[in-house]
Scaffold this motif. Structure first.
Motif, PDB file in Angstrom:
ATOM      1  N   VAL A 546       0.840  -1.198   0.000  1.00 26.52           N
ATOM      2  CA  VAL A 546       0.000   0.000   0.000  1.00 26.52           C
ATOM      3  C   VAL A 546       0.870   1.241   0.000  1.00 26.52           C
ATOM      4  N   THR A 547       0.520   2.193  -0.839  1.00 35.14           N
ATOM      5  CA  THR A 547       1.119   3.523  -0.821  1.00 35.14           C
ATOM      6  C   THR A 547       0.009   4.533  -0.551  1.00 35.14           C
ATOM      7  N   GLY A 548       0.165   5.294   0.521  1.00 39.62           N
ATOM      8  CA  GLY A 548      -0.849   6.282   0.868  1.00 39.62           C
ATOM      9  C   GLY A 548      -1.842   5.792   1.893  1.00 39.62           C
ATOM     10  N   ASP A 549      -1.407   4.973   2.833  1.00 35.10           N
ATOM     11  CA  ASP A 549      -2.284   4.476   3.898  1.00 35.10           C
ATOM     12  C   ASP A 549      -2.929   5.659   4.617  1.00 35.10           C
ATOM     13  N   LEU A 550      -4.263   5.626   4.770  1.00 35.25           N
ATOM     14  CA  LEU A 550      -5.009   6.753   5.325  1.00 35.25           C
ATOM     15  C   LEU A 550      -5.482   6.514   6.752  1.00 35.25           C
ATOM     16  N   ASP A 551      -4.975   5.508   7.437  1.00 33.35           N
ATOM     17  CA  ASP A 551      -5.433   5.204   8.791  1.00 33.35           C
ATOM     18  C   ASP A 551      -5.396   6.470   9.643  1.00 33.35           C
ATOM     19  N   PRO A 552      -6.559   6.913  10.155  1.00 32.03           N
ATOM     20  CA  PRO A 552      -6.598   8.191  10.855  1.00 32.03           C
ATOM     21  C   PRO A 552      -6.300   8.115  12.346  1.00 32.03           C
ATOM     22  N   ASP A 553      -6.148   6.924  12.904  1.00 32.77           N
ATOM     23  CA  ASP A 553      -6.169   6.785  14.347  1.00 32.77           C
ATOM     24  C   ASP A 553      -4.794   6.909  14.982  1.00 32.77           C
ATOM     25  N   LEU A 554      -4.821   7.088  16.307  1.00 40.87           N
ATOM     26  CA  LEU A 554      -3.621   7.216  17.131  1.00 40.87           C
ATOM     27  C   LEU A 554      -3.513   5.979  18.006  1.00 40.87           C
ATOM     28  N   TYR A 555      -2.324   5.377  18.047  1.00 37.62           N
ATOM     29  CA  TYR A 555      -2.153   4.113  18.761  1.00 37.62           C
ATOM     30  C   TYR A 555      -1.024   4.222  19.772  1.00 37.62           C
ATOM     31  N   GLU A 556      -1.234   3.555  20.914  1.00 33.80           N
ATOM     32  CA  GLU A 556      -0.127   3.420  21.871  1.00 33.80           C
ATOM     33  C   GLU A 556       0.935   2.485  21.316  1.00 33.80           C
ATOM     34  N   THR A 557       0.486   1.387  20.727  1.00 30.52           N
ATOM     35  CA  THR A 557       1.381   0.463  20.043  1.00 30.52           C
ATOM     36  C   THR A 557       1.168   0.646  18.546  1.00 30.52           C
ATOM     37  N   VAL A 558       2.084   1.307  17.887  1.00 27.36           N
ATOM     38  CA  VAL A 558       1.919   1.663  16.486  1.00 27.36           C
ATOM     39  C   VAL A 558       1.932   0.393  15.638  1.00 27.36           C
ATOM     40  N   PRO A 559       0.936   0.209  14.770  1.00 20.24           N
ATOM     41  CA  PRO A 559       0.914  -0.995  13.926  1.00 20.24           C
ATOM     42  C   PRO A 559       2.050  -0.973  12.915  1.00 20.24           C
ATOM     43  N   ALA A 560       2.373  -2.142  12.429  1.00 17.40           N
ATOM     44  CA  ALA A 560       3.446  -2.257  11.446  1.00 17.40           C
ATOM     45  C   ALA A 560       3.142  -1.381  10.230  1.00 17.40           C
ATOM     46  N   ALA A 561       4.158  -0.665   9.771  1.00 13.81           N
ATOM     47  CA  ALA A 561       3.952   0.273   8.668  1.00 13.81           C
ATOM     48  C   ALA A 561       3.742  -0.426   7.342  1.00 13.81           C
ATOM     49  N   ASN A 562       4.132  -1.666   7.238  1.00 12.57           N
ATOM     50  CA  ASN A 562       4.076  -2.367   5.956  1.00 12.57           C
ATOM     51  C   ASN A 562       2.960  -3.408   5.899  1.00 12.57           C
ATOM     52  N   ARG A 563       1.906  -3.214   6.685  1.00 15.17           N
ATOM     53  CA  ARG A 563       0.805  -4.176   6.613  1.00 15.17           C
ATOM     54  C   ARG A 563       0.220  -4.185   5.203  1.00 15.17           C
ATOM     55  N   PRO A 564       0.126  -5.337   4.578  1.00 16.42           N
ATOM     56  CA  PRO A 564      -0.419  -5.380   3.216  1.00 16.42           C
ATOM     57  C   PRO A 564      -1.944  -5.270   3.232  1.00 16.42           C
ATOM     58  N   LEU A 565      -2.493  -4.938   2.099  1.00 18.70           N
ATOM     59  CA  LEU A 565      -3.926  -5.020   1.870  1.00 18.70           C
ATOM     60  C   LEU A 565      -4.238  -6.411   1.337  1.00 18.70           C
ATOM     61  N   ARG A 566      -5.192  -7.088   1.965  1.00 18.30           N
ATOM     62  CA  ARG A 566      -5.664  -8.366   1.446  1.00 18.30           C
ATOM     63  C   ARG A 566      -7.013  -8.134   0.781  1.00 18.30           C
ATOM     64  N   HIS A 567      -7.102  -8.490  -0.486  1.00 16.43           N
ATOM     65  CA  HIS A 567      -8.331  -8.287  -1.248  1.00 16.43           C
ATOM     66  C   HIS A 567      -8.800  -9.630  -1.797  1.00 16.43           C
ATOM     67  N   ARG A 568      -9.988 -10.055  -1.374  1.00 16.25           N
ATOM     68  CA  ARG A 568     -10.586 -11.290  -1.859  1.00 16.25           C
ATOM     69  C   ARG A 568     -11.686 -10.936  -2.852  1.00 16.25           C
ATOM     70  N   ALA A 569     -11.591 -11.437  -4.048  1.00 13.46           N
ATOM     71  CA  ALA A 569     -12.589 -11.130  -5.069  1.00 13.46           C
ATOM     72  C   ALA A 569     -13.969 -11.631  -4.664  1.00 13.46           C
ATOM     73  N   VAL A 570     -14.059 -12.764  -3.992  1.00 16.18           N
ATOM     74  CA  VAL A 570     -15.346 -13.382  -3.706  1.00 16.18           C
ATOM     75  C   VAL A 570     -16.183 -12.536  -2.763  1.00 16.18           C
ATOM     76  N   THR A 571     -15.573 -11.883  -1.790  1.00 12.30           N
ATOM     77  CA  THR A 571     -16.329 -11.062  -0.841  1.00 12.30           C
ATOM     78  C   THR A 571     -16.283  -9.581  -1.182  1.00 12.30           C
ATOM     79  N   SER A 572     -15.426  -9.181  -2.115  1.00 14.78           N
ATOM     80  CA  SER A 572     -15.199  -7.749  -2.365  1.00 14.78           C
ATOM     81  C   SER A 572     -15.655  -7.295  -3.741  1.00 14.78           C
ATOM     82  N   GLY A 573     -16.586  -8.016  -4.349  1.00 18.62           N
ATOM     83  CA  GLY A 573     -17.150  -7.570  -5.609  1.00 18.62           C
ATOM     84  C   GLY A 573     -16.211  -7.679  -6.778  1.00 18.62           C
TER      85      GLY A 573
END
Length: 817
Positions: A546-573
């Protein structure tokens, strides 16, 4: 002289329906029945006093009392006298293995009375007599049928006619459940029945049997209508987001017409036998788009065939984290309804099991009532319609108690929520294409997966904190847009699934600068693709960087910066297809990459923002089957959060402070009522907080000390959120307070605002008072009563927006009308 309270407008329910089992009745004499009904109605007097009509929905058994009715009032009645799960002796494989063996159905008391159908007739007569004695007036009494096996012993369903059962899920799973399907047919039965004195003919549709039996029973005992519970008549099994068209192996949309025809066959056969009997329905646990996509369920056709006049109500919320599912499902049902009655159903007690939601699920927190009753839909004038009818499930406990103390706790919340229903569009309005979606089912069923994906994506976004409470039917949106009557809100809409009037209206609205959020695949929206500078390429699924992650929230434990997007065609149109015609264009907000392939995921042109959307779930292949299998948010990006961030670019910015990305977000919603912005919702985790900023600045929470940090208000609410916001301050930091004040006989409201140090304050009073010039802005609380009053504090009035502004003022401020 008008002695009405200025605190409450004294709104009324058009109808209140009290749902009740037979457990409260232990004296079946006429006097005993009248006396007990009198106690019940008296306990609910404060609600009935605010209702134009009364309905009572009797949960006698599970509908088996209708199916097995012989026509003889002396016939013994098998009723729901149990606590726990019934019929395990009749069919040992009825439930999932291991689920209910420790909660078998047992009588709620050893001396529970025996009932006959004649006793039932007398109980209904006694209800009408008790209501007349209390001046309640006419009462409508409903019968119920449920497809499940839990409520009562049912030889008809599980011994004599198991051919009406279906096993769900079908296929190789080792943990099925068996339910009655409305689409089944009966074998011959030579016994006399109320609707079939000569016996049931072979191959009789269950709908025909139910219609004939209900017509006969209603005439004999006094029922006025029938309530179909838990998806009966809509799908084989109402407790899963998959169905006949969506299986673990994928979509079977080619079966949509056949499945829909089978479903509609039930309603036709019912109406052939009971053409005039009023019907009301509960519907499934899922949204309109999910019903259409997974079972080919045409709400439009069912409404017409069944002659429904009342929309299905909201869902019973079993936990705070299901509030999003409740809201999304309810809004899709409100978008277009058969009439103007919009029922709200409150889950108070469960007379069949050892649970009483008010106490043991909600823990006396009225979170669901304030949220669901804040839902609304735009009407033809650009105003809103709000819930009008109240259902209470149920007024009795599993012990047969009707608890006055419980009513005294719950009723004030129901009445306050009634008085504070939305009277204008919220800041975010969902454009829901009711007719266009039904046209897809009938004409282009291969596009059904996009309907499923869109509703699921919005549900996940609401669960992530998107404050959605208002809906507008797609064709009504087009009409209001053409007439220039759209309220000033941000509009959220699915990408068009074809060339429709709604598509034209969306493009016109966006081109004119109207704020618009669009989600979903652009495969069938060429005009919108061109507008955004996008084209189509080969569809891809799987994991993407992902380039341009828009996560708006503030975390005490910052999530990994390189979390991938998982896209399943069957549930995601379908797969990701959108590509940019110019990858250097400034409007690209999010792009995703898989190997050497790149796809556009979110883009903006002016005030129109599009996001592709992904449903972060796989299909259920094990129990619990009523929920999709969610991805771990610590491992994968959450595009539902991005939709909240994109809304912040156009409207309210809502950031949440969470310990980690796995922590449940706050479900926060925003309505409008008498000029104010109403915050409602719930916290599954009370340690999470929200930072808010509106277009006018940081909202100041009523009766709270509001801390402003980085231009955002930091809330400190508890489990249930119910707050009125009228004041906004354009400040970077500070501490402010809005406090209600005494206002005297000549006025209706008075507020003190402290903490101002020259910042711009925007205040939204009652719009009627503002238009009439009755709003006073002073530096002292009772300035208008002084012999030598100080001049009003300088301020500007904006009648179009319904607000006033004060700039450069330091010190306390008092606003009254």
């Amino acid at each position: 002289m008008d002695h009405a309270s200025p605190y409450s407008p004294r709104a009324r329910w058009r109808r209140t329906v009290l749902e009740c089992s037979l457990k409260p009745f232990d004296d079946l004499t006429p006097a005993g029945l009248v006396g007990r009904w009198t106690q019940i109605l008296t306990a609910w007097a404060q609600v009935l006093d605010r209702s134009d009509a009364l309905g009572v929905l009797l949960w006698v058994a599970d509908g088996s009392e209708i199916l097995s009715w012989s026509g003889d009032l002396a016939q013994r009645l098998e009723w729901a006298r149990y606590v726990g799960f019934c019929n395990t002796d009749a069919l040992p494989d009825l439930y999932y293995p291991g689920w209910y063996q420790n909660r078998p159905g047992r009588p709620f008391r050893d001396d529970a009375p025996e009932w006959t159908y004649g006793d039932l007739a007398q109980a209904i007569t006694a209800l009408r007599q008790a209501a007349a004695g209390l001046g309640v007036g006419e009462v409508t009494v409903g019968a119920t049928i449920d497809p499940g096996p839990e409520f009562a012993a049912s030889p008809f369903k599980y011994v004599e006619h198991p051919e009406i059962l279906v096993t769900f899920p079908p296929g190789p799973m080792a943990a099925p459940m068996r339910f009655v399907s409305a689409q089944t047919r009966l074998h011959a039965d030579p016994r006399a029945f109320g609707g079939w004195p000569q016996g049931i003919p072979e191959d009789t549709p269950l709908g025909a049997h139910l219609g004939a039996q209900m017509r006969s029973l209603a005439a004999a005992v006094g029922f006025d209508y029938l309530w179909l519970s838990n998806g009966f008549g809509y799908s084989h099994y109402a407790w899963t987001p998959t169905g006949e068209l969506l299986r673990p192996e994928g979509w079977r949309t080619a079966r949509a017409a056949a499945e829909g025809a089978t479903t509609l066959g039930f309603w036709r056969s019912f109406r052939e036998q009971a053409p005039d009997l009023p019907l009301e329905v509960r519907g499934t646990n899922y949204s309109l788009g999910v019903d259409l996509a997974t079972d080919g369920v045409s709400h439009r056709a069912i409404t017409a065939l069944a002659g429904l006049t009342v929309a299905p109500p909201n869902l019973p919320v079993l936990h705070a984290d299901l509030l999003a599912q409740d809201v999304v499902c309810y809004l899709t049902r409100l978008a277009q309804t058969p009439g103007d009655r919009l029922p709200y159903r409150h889950y108070l007690n469960d007379p069949w099991f050892e649970q009483n939601p008010w106490y043991d699920i909600y823990a006396r927190e009225p979170l669901e009532a304030y949220t669901a009753l804040a839902c609304s839909r735009l009407n033809d004038r650009g105003g809103v319609d709000a819930p009008s009818d109240l259902h209470v499930l149920s007024i009795d406990t599993e012990r047969g108690q009707v608890l006055p103390e419980e009513v005294n706790e719950v009723a004030p919340h129901l009445l306050r929520a009634l008085d504070e229903r939305a009277d204008a569009a919220g800041p975010l309005v969902w454009v829901y294409p009711y007719d266009d979606y039904h046209d897809v089912l009938e004409q282009q069923p291969d596009r059904l997966p996009q309907l499923f994906a869109g509703d699921q994506f919005v549900e996940h976004a609401v669960a992530a904190g998107l404050p959605l409470l208002t809906v507008c039917d797609g064709r009504r949106f087009a009409a209001l847009q053409a007439a220039g009557q759209l309220p000033e809100s941000v509009y959220l809409a699915p990408a068009p699934v074809g060339a429709t009037a709604a598509e034209t209206a969306l493009l016109t609205h966006g081109a004119a600068g109207g704020p618009l959020l669009v989600y979903g695949s652009l495969e069938h929206a060429p005009r919108l693709r061109e507008y955004l500078g996008l084209a189509l390429a080969e569809p891809l699924e799987g994991e993407f960087s992902v380039t341009g992650d828009l996560d708006p929230d503030l975390y005490e434990t910052v999530p990994a910066a390189n979390r991938p997007l998982r896209h399943r065609a069957v549930t995601s149109g379908g797969g990701l297809q959108e590509v940019a015609t110019d990858w250097t264009a400034p409007g690209l907000l999010v792009t995703v990459t898989q190997g050497n392939a790149r796809r556009a995921y979110a883009a903006q042109r002016g005030n129109l923002i599009w996001i592709r959307g992904s449903v972060p779930c796989g299909l259920p292949d094990r129990e619990p089957l009523w929920r999709l299998r969610h991805d771990d948010p610590a491992e994968f990006a959450q595009p539902a959060l991005w939709l909240r961030a994109l809304f912040g670019r156009l409207g309210w910015a809502l950031r949440q402070e969470r310990a980690a990305v796995t922590q449940e977000p706050v479900r926060l919603f925003i309505k409008r009522c008498r000029g104010a912005f109403g915050l409602v919702g719930a916290k599954p985790d009370t340690t999470v907080h929200v930072r808010l900023r509106a277009p006018d600045g940081a909202p100041l929470f009523g009766e709270y000390d509001t801390r402003v940090v980085d231009g955002h208000s930091v809330e400190q609410f508890g489990k249930t959120i119910v707050n009125e916001v009228r004041a906004f301050v354009d400040a970077t930091s500070g501490r402010f307070k809005v406090k209600a004040q005494p206002f005297g006989l000549q006025h209706q409201r008075s507020y003190a605002i402290t903490g101002l140090r020259g910042e711009r304050l925007t205040f939204y009073p009652d719009p009627t008072a503002l238009a009439a010039g009755r709003v006073l802005v002073h530096s002292q609380p009772w300035a208008e009563t002084l012999a030598d009053p100080p001049p009003p504090v300088p301020h500007q009035v904006d009648l179009a927006r319904g607000c006033l502004t004060v700039e450069g003022w330091t010190g306390p401020l008092f606003i009254k009308w």
